[in-house]
Design a protein around this motif. Structure first.
Motif, short mmCIF file in Angstrom:
data_model
loop_
_atom_site.label_atom_id
_atom_site.label_comp_id
_atom_site.label_asym_id
_atom_site.label_seq_id
_atom_site.Cartn_x
_atom_site.Cartn_y
_atom_site.Cartn_z
N VAL A 72 -115.80 -76.02 44.13
CA VAL A 72 -115.36 -75.14 45.22
C VAL A 72 -116.17 -73.84 45.18
O VAL A 72 -116.23 -73.17 44.15
N LEU A 73 -116.78 -73.51 46.31
CA LEU A 73 -117.61 -72.31 46.41
C LEU A 73 -117.25 -71.54 47.68
O LEU A 73 -116.45 -71.99 48.50
N GLY A 74 -117.84 -70.40 47.81
CA GLY A 74 -117.69 -69.64 49.04
C GLY A 74 -116.55 -68.63 48.98
O GLY A 74 -116.30 -68.01 47.94
N ALA A 75 -115.86 -68.48 50.10
CA ALA A 75 -114.86 -67.43 50.27
C ALA A 75 -113.52 -67.81 49.65
O ALA A 75 -112.50 -67.93 50.32
N VAL A 76 -113.52 -68.05 48.34
CA VAL A 76 -112.29 -68.31 47.58
C VAL A 76 -112.23 -67.32 46.42
O VAL A 76 -113.25 -66.75 46.02
N GLU A 77 -111.05 -67.14 45.88
CA GLU A 77 -110.87 -66.13 44.84
C GLU A 77 -111.55 -66.51 43.53
O GLU A 77 -112.10 -65.67 42.83
N ARG A 78 -111.49 -67.80 43.17
CA ARG A 78 -112.07 -68.23 41.88
C ARG A 78 -112.96 -69.45 42.08
O ARG A 78 -112.53 -70.60 41.86
N PRO A 79 -114.20 -69.26 42.51
CA PRO A 79 -115.11 -70.40 42.68
C PRO A 79 -115.31 -71.11 41.34
O PRO A 79 -115.33 -70.48 40.28
N GLY A 80 -115.49 -72.41 41.41
CA GLY A 80 -115.73 -73.16 40.18
C GLY A 80 -115.44 -74.64 40.34
O GLY A 80 -115.21 -75.14 41.45
N ASP A 102 -110.10 -62.60 52.19
CA ASP A 102 -109.71 -62.09 53.51
C ASP A 102 -110.73 -62.41 54.59
O ASP A 102 -110.38 -62.52 55.77
N ASP A 103 -112.00 -62.57 54.19
CA ASP A 103 -113.03 -62.81 55.20
C ASP A 103 -113.37 -64.29 55.37
O ASP A 103 -114.38 -64.64 55.97
N ALA A 104 -112.54 -65.18 54.83
CA ALA A 104 -112.80 -66.61 54.94
C ALA A 104 -112.61 -67.08 56.37
O ALA A 104 -111.69 -66.64 57.08
N ASP A 105 -113.47 -67.98 56.79
CA ASP A 105 -113.39 -68.55 58.14
C ASP A 105 -112.74 -69.93 58.03
O ASP A 105 -113.42 -70.94 57.87
N VAL A 122 -117.65 -75.76 50.33
CA VAL A 122 -118.04 -74.37 50.59
C VAL A 122 -117.16 -73.83 51.70
O VAL A 122 -117.18 -74.32 52.82
N VAL A 123 -116.35 -72.83 51.37
CA VAL A 123 -115.53 -72.15 52.38
C VAL A 123 -116.32 -70.96 52.88
O VAL A 123 -116.54 -69.99 52.14
N PRO A 124 -116.78 -70.98 54.12
CA PRO A 124 -117.65 -69.90 54.60
C PRO A 124 -116.85 -68.65 54.99
O PRO A 124 -115.65 -68.71 55.26
N VAL A 125 -117.55 -67.55 55.02
CA VAL A 125 -116.98 -66.34 55.59
C VAL A 125 -117.21 -66.37 57.09
O VAL A 125 -118.00 -67.18 57.59
N ASN A 147 -123.35 -66.09 49.28
CA ASN A 147 -122.06 -66.52 48.75
C ASN A 147 -121.67 -67.94 49.15
O ASN A 147 -120.75 -68.51 48.57
N THR A 148 -122.34 -68.51 50.14
CA THR A 148 -121.97 -69.84 50.60
C THR A 148 -123.12 -70.84 50.59
O THR A 148 -122.88 -72.05 50.68
N ALA A 149 -124.35 -70.37 50.48
CA ALA A 149 -125.51 -71.26 50.57
C ALA A 149 -125.58 -72.19 49.36
O ALA A 149 -125.30 -71.79 48.23
#
Length: 204
Positions: A72-80, A102-105, A122-125, A147-149
């Motif tokens: 899990v990557l991107g706009a999450v609190e604890r990527p991993g 807060d900025d997750a899309d 990948v959860v994008p902003v 942060n998402t690429a």
């Protein structure tokens, strides 16, 4: 001529004839008994129910169980990297990663989607590249979101090869989101000159 006691002509033949009849009857009786026994055995064999032996892997066998691994990557609190149940959905992966920022899309991802083992999420902003890799609305500037690429996207930046792309992703997983492009200086192998070379093509 004096009369003599002569036994009847058929008298000596009577006993052997009866003896032969007795032997023949015994043989016939034996054959009848044998045939009856054989026939009874065949009937019993036909009447006996056959046993059904279950085969391995049939529907009667229990369903396989185990875990699946997702990144899990991107706009999450604890990527991993997280280990989830086999029937987990994307919302479970996001929850395991501490939820979204807060900025997750969330309009760019399908939270109800069933996950598969080994996939990267990948959860994008808002305004960044969506989970499917298609640019989201408003991201027409062509810059790479640090942060998402994924690795392939990072390698499109100037002078960023596979090794540096992996280091950027590793730093992101260990330290969380990049707050600015200047945070790339914390990635081993990236200095001021390289940062200036990629600054215009990167964003957070």
């Amino acid at each position: 001529m004096p009369a003599t006691d002569t036994p009847p002509v058929d008298a000596p033949r009577t006993r052997p004839h009866r003896l032969r009849l007795s032997i023949g009857a015994a043989v016939v009786l034996g054959l009848v008994v044998l045939s009856a026994a054989v026939g009874l055995g065949i009937m019993r064999g036909q009447a006996a129910p056959s046993e059904s032996v279950p085969l391995a892997g049939t529907a009667a066998s229990p369903a396989p169980s185990g875990d699946l691994y997702v990144h899990v990557l991107g706009a999450v609190e604890r990527p991993g990297l997280y280990v989830l149940d086999l029937d987990a959905r994307l919302v479970d992966a996001v929850a395991a990663a501490g939820g979204t920022t807060d900025d997750a899309d969330l309009t760019a991802v399908n939270l109800a989607r069933v996950l598969s083992d080994g996939e990267q999420i990948v959860v994008p902003v808002v305004g960044a590249v969506a989970e499917t890799g298609v640019p989201a609305e408003g991201s027409a500037d062509g810059r790479i979101d640090l942060n998402t690429a994924d690795q392939a996207a990072l390698e499109t930046l100037p002078r960023i090869g596979p090794a540096l792309a992996e280091r950027i992703i590793s730093w992101r997983e260990e330290n969380g989101r990049f707050q600015s492009v200047d945070d790339l200086l914390a990635v081993p192998g990236i200095g001021e000159k390289l940062l200036e070379a990629i600054r215009e093509g990167a964003k957070v």
